[in-house]
Write an enzyme that holds these catalytic residues in place. Sequence first.
Site, PDB file in Angstrom:
ATOM      1  N   GLY A 198      16.521   1.139  -3.167  1.00  0.00           N
ATOM      2  CA  GLY A 198      16.453   1.722  -4.495  1.00  0.00           C
ATOM      3  C   GLY A 198      16.259   0.702  -5.594  1.00  0.00           C
ATOM      4  N   TYR A 233      14.868  -3.798  -6.103  1.00  0.00           N
ATOM      5  CA  TYR A 233      14.229  -4.912  -5.415  1.00  0.00           C
ATOM      6  C   TYR A 233      15.184  -5.536  -4.408  1.00  0.00           C
ATOM      7  CZ  TYR A 233      10.719  -4.632  -9.110  1.00  0.00           C
ATOM      8  OH  TYR A 233       9.740  -4.197  -9.966  1.00  0.00           O
ATOM      9  N   ASP A 259       5.148   4.081   2.569  1.00  0.00           N
ATOM     10  CA  ASP A 259       6.020   5.187   2.137  1.00  0.00           C
ATOM     11  C   ASP A 259       5.708   5.656   0.713  1.00  0.00           C
ATOM     12  OD1 ASP A 259       7.074   3.004   0.770  1.00  0.00           O
ATOM     13  OD2 ASP A 259       9.161   3.641   1.025  1.00  0.00           O
ATOM     14  N   ASP A 317       3.103  -1.559   4.782  1.00  0.00           N
ATOM     15  CA  ASP A 317       3.935  -1.714   3.596  1.00  0.00           C
ATOM     16  C   ASP A 317       5.285  -2.222   4.095  1.00  0.00           C
ATOM     17  OD1 ASP A 317       5.019  -1.347   0.964  1.00  0.00           O
ATOM     18  OD2 ASP A 317       5.923   0.507   1.725  1.00  0.00           O
ATOM     19  N   ARG A 318       6.038  -2.872   3.236  1.00  0.00           N
ATOM     20  CA  ARG A 318       7.301  -3.478   3.696  1.00  0.00           C
ATOM     21  C   ARG A 318       8.517  -2.599   3.407  1.00  0.00           C
ATOM     22  NH1 ARG A 318       9.929  -8.726   0.952  1.00  0.00           N
ATOM     23  NH2 ARG A 318      11.120  -7.030   0.027  1.00  0.00           N
ATOM     24  N   ASP A 319       8.883  -2.481   2.118  1.00  0.00           N
ATOM     25  CA  ASP A 319      10.123  -1.782   1.757  1.00  0.00           C
ATOM     26  C   ASP A 319      10.001  -0.286   2.060  1.00  0.00           C
ATOM     27  OD1 ASP A 319      10.924  -4.280   0.819  1.00  0.00           O
ATOM     28  OD2 ASP A 319      10.362  -3.840  -1.250  1.00  0.00           O
ATOM     29  N   ARG A 363      -2.342  -6.041  -6.473  1.00  0.00           N
ATOM     30  CA  ARG A 363      -1.246  -5.067  -6.491  1.00  0.00           C
ATOM     31  C   ARG A 363      -1.730  -3.690  -6.056  1.00  0.00           C
ATOM     32  NH1 ARG A 363       3.723  -3.682  -8.497  1.00  0.00           N
ATOM     33  NH2 ARG A 363       3.854  -1.628  -9.419  1.00  0.00           N
TER      34      ARG A 363
END
Length: 171
Positions: free
Chosen positions: A21, A23, A128, A11-13, A102
């Site tokens: 918090g 985009y 996360d 996963d990235r973010d 998605r």
Amino acid sequence: MTPKNKAIFLDRDGVLNEEIGTYVWQPEKFSIIPGVPESLARLKAAGYLLIVVTNQAGIAKKLYTATEVRACHAKLQAACNDVIDALYFSDAHPSVSESILRKPNSGMLEKAVARFNLDVAQCWIVGDRLRDMEAGANIGVRGILVGEEDTTFAPHVADLRAATALILKAV
Ligand SMILES: [Mg+2]
């Protein structure tokens, strides 16, 4: 063809770059988490392909474009010595359009499994959010949760550095 390759789905973010918090699409706000380049290098050296799978619903909401996502990914690759083998993003959001890509759906992972001839039993996903864990579980990929999510999911560790230690220690 017999599956023979192994990969870490990332996963990235909140895993590779700081969760802010909202985009993140401006490269100047895309801040790579300390320890990430070294962790990716260790995983790569252990024979894992590195595949980013990220929901970017802001595209469907017309907050930013795929071009801006790619600019962030170029920054990520530059910081990590171009070690990432593929970056998939889902531009969908349920309020605009449904997509099997998605997460928690597994479409992005399934694309990579086919493209890289992956043995899912040898793969991991690090994320996360529980939806990352679910996306992996759907196709038999083990998950490691990182960060602050309040859940009983296990294994749950602080960050990618700790997840890397866990993966490299596993048989
Ligand atoms: Mg995340």
